[in-house]
Design a protein around this motif. Structure first.
Motif, PDB file in Angstrom:
ATOM      1  N   ASP A 121       9.995   8.394   5.988  1.00  0.00           N
ATOM      2  CA  ASP A 121       9.274   8.005   4.777  1.00  0.00           C
ATOM      3  C   ASP A 121       9.864   6.751   4.123  1.00  0.00           C
ATOM      4  O   ASP A 121       9.192   5.731   3.967  1.00  0.00           O
ATOM      5  N   VAL A 122      11.119   6.853   3.724  1.00  0.00           N
ATOM      6  CA  VAL A 122      11.755   5.750   2.999  1.00  0.00           C
ATOM      7  C   VAL A 122      11.932   4.525   3.883  1.00  0.00           C
ATOM      8  O   VAL A 122      11.724   3.390   3.453  1.00  0.00           O
ATOM      9  N   TYR A 123      12.271   4.772   5.140  1.00  0.00           N
ATOM     10  CA  TYR A 123      12.487   3.656   6.071  1.00  0.00           C
ATOM     11  C   TYR A 123      11.211   2.845   6.245  1.00  0.00           C
ATOM     12  O   TYR A 123      11.235   1.601   6.203  1.00  0.00           O
ATOM     13  N   LEU A 124      10.090   3.525   6.428  1.00  0.00           N
ATOM     14  CA  LEU A 124       8.814   2.816   6.592  1.00  0.00           C
ATOM     15  C   LEU A 124       8.389   2.153   5.292  1.00  0.00           C
ATOM     16  O   LEU A 124       7.940   0.996   5.279  1.00  0.00           O
ATOM     17  N   TRP A 125       8.506   2.882   4.198  1.00  0.00           N
ATOM     18  CA  TRP A 125       8.114   2.365   2.897  1.00  0.00           C
ATOM     19  C   TRP A 125       8.848   1.047   2.589  1.00  0.00           C
ATOM     20  O   TRP A 125       8.214   0.027   2.278  1.00  0.00           O
ATOM     21  N   ARG A 126      10.149   1.057   2.717  1.00  0.00           N
ATOM     22  CA  ARG A 126      10.911  -0.141   2.377  1.00  0.00           C
ATOM     23  C   ARG A 126      10.831  -1.210   3.462  1.00  0.00           C
ATOM     24  O   ARG A 126      10.659  -2.393   3.170  1.00  0.00           O
ATOM     25  N   GLN A 148      17.157  18.891   7.687  1.00  0.00           N
ATOM     26  CA  GLN A 148      15.968  18.228   8.217  1.00  0.00           C
ATOM     27  C   GLN A 148      15.156  17.540   7.129  1.00  0.00           C
ATOM     28  O   GLN A 148      14.637  16.439   7.334  1.00  0.00           O
ATOM     29  N   VAL A 149      15.034  18.159   5.975  1.00  0.00           N
ATOM     30  CA  VAL A 149      14.166  17.622   4.914  1.00  0.00           C
ATOM     31  C   VAL A 149      14.653  16.256   4.459  1.00  0.00           C
ATOM     32  O   VAL A 149      13.891  15.288   4.429  1.00  0.00           O
ATOM     33  N   LEU A 150      15.917  16.167   4.118  1.00  0.00           N
ATOM     34  CA  LEU A 150      16.472  14.901   3.652  1.00  0.00           C
ATOM     35  C   LEU A 150      16.504  13.871   4.776  1.00  0.00           C
ATOM     36  O   LEU A 150      16.213  12.688   4.566  1.00  0.00           O
ATOM     37  N   SER A 151      16.826  14.316   5.977  1.00  0.00           N
ATOM     38  CA  SER A 151      16.900  13.395   7.111  1.00  0.00           C
ATOM     39  C   SER A 151      15.556  12.764   7.409  1.00  0.00           C
ATOM     40  O   SER A 151      15.445  11.546   7.600  1.00  0.00           O
ATOM     41  N   LYS A 176       0.834  -1.200   0.000  1.00  0.00           N
ATOM     42  CA  LYS A 176       0.000   0.000   0.000  1.00  0.00           C
ATOM     43  C   LYS A 176       0.870   1.252   0.000  1.00  0.00           C
ATOM     44  O   LYS A 176       1.971   1.249   0.552  1.00  0.00           O
ATOM     45  N   PRO A 177       0.387   2.336  -0.585  1.00  0.00           N
ATOM     46  CA  PRO A 177       1.172   3.581  -0.608  1.00  0.00           C
ATOM     47  C   PRO A 177       1.035   4.361   0.688  1.00  0.00           C
ATOM     48  O   PRO A 177       0.023   4.275   1.393  1.00  0.00           O
ATOM     49  N   LEU A 178       2.065   5.139   0.982  1.00  0.00           N
ATOM     50  CA  LEU A 178       2.076   6.049   2.121  1.00  0.00           C
ATOM     51  C   LEU A 178       2.155   7.476   1.587  1.00  0.00           C
ATOM     52  O   LEU A 178       3.015   7.787   0.765  1.00  0.00           O
ATOM     53  N   LEU A 179       1.234   8.313   2.040  1.00  0.00           N
ATOM     54  CA  LEU A 179       1.229   9.718   1.654  1.00  0.00           C
ATOM     55  C   LEU A 179       1.265  10.553   2.933  1.00  0.00           C
ATOM     56  O   LEU A 179       0.446  10.338   3.834  1.00  0.00           O
ATOM     57  N   SER A 180       2.227  11.462   3.026  1.00  0.00           N
ATOM     58  CA  SER A 180       2.377  12.271   4.236  1.00  0.00           C
ATOM     59  C   SER A 180       2.219  13.751   3.934  1.00  0.00           C
ATOM     60  O   SER A 180       2.664  14.244   2.892  1.00  0.00           O
TER      61      SER A 180
END
Length: 233
Positions: free
Chosen positions: A163-168, A154-157, A134-138
């Motif tokens: 985002d990426v950690y949860l997605w993968r 902060q943005v990249l961190s 399923k997709p994640l949208l924040s």
């Protein structure tokens, strides 16, 4: 007697919106309202879980660790997992505090998204059954400007550690993020309107991708990549 079969009703896609902001009159609530209105305009369903209003308990107990023998979710988590299982897209709405989401949302991640999911599962990206594919949208808000946050890294961190950690790690299909900066009490109504239009556009896009099967295609591609990395056919 009419032998003509009645056409089946089109499938309804479900959006689960998880809100983590204690201020009932905050801009994040306006974001949720705009998102929900746009989803309903596209004849899709939306369920909002306002964690503070619900009195959600974010504290993970030792008994809830997935390594505990005969593990089972607590009653309040069973209910939240049911919402996740029946959604087609997970949406987070929260403010950025000290460079991170509120502890309330982190607690939701630990207790709900992490329910029965060990660090070994996360490392192997086996997929959390309730959200896999399923997709994640924040949607995140901040009082400071996006350029200033970017200068602090902060943005990249946040993208990498959340985002990426949860997605993968959870085996989701993708993670998108809409950042709304300079959200302050005296912001102009014109600026607020512009940002809510961005929210509506993101909701419209999500509805379209669900209806077209685009999210499903990405989920299948992600599943195939996981199978390949794990050595499966």
């Amino acid at each position: 007697m009419n032998d003509t079969a009645t056409p089946a009703a089109p499938a309804t896609f479900n959006h689960l919106v998880v809100l983590a902001n204690p201020a009932p009159d905050g801009f994040d609530h306006s974001i949720v309202a705009a998102y929900a209105q746009e989803v309903e305009r596209h004849h899709q369903a939306v369920q909002v879980r306002d964690l503070y209003a619900l009195g959600f308990d974010p504290v993970l107990r030792a008994s809830e660790r997935p390594t505990v023998p005969d593990w089972s979710p607590a009653p309040d988590i069973t209910a939240e997992l049911d919402y996740l299982r029946h959604c087609d897209i997970l949406v987070f709405v929260y403010p950025i505090w000290f460079g991170l989401p509120p502890a309330m949302l982190k607690g939701y991640v630990e207790r709900v998204l992490g329910a029965g999911y060990s660090f070994r599962d996360l490392q192997a990206s086996v997929g959390q059954p309730s959200v896999a594919g399923k997709p994640l949208l924040s949607f995140s808000t901040s009082g400071t400007s996006l350029p200033w946050l970017d200068e602090q890294g902060q943005v990249l961190s946040l993208k990498d550690i959340f985002d990426v950690y949860l997605w993968r790690g959870l085996g989701m299909s993708q993670a998108d993020h809409v950042r709304i900066d300079c959200v302050v009490p005296d912001m102009s109504s014109a600026y607020a309107g512009e940002q809510l239009e961005r929210v509506r556009q993101a909701a419209e896009k999500a509805c379209a991708q669900l209806a077209s099967g685009r999210y499903h295609e990405r989920a299948e591609a992600a599943l195939q990549r996981r199978r390949t990395s794990l050595g499966h056919d």
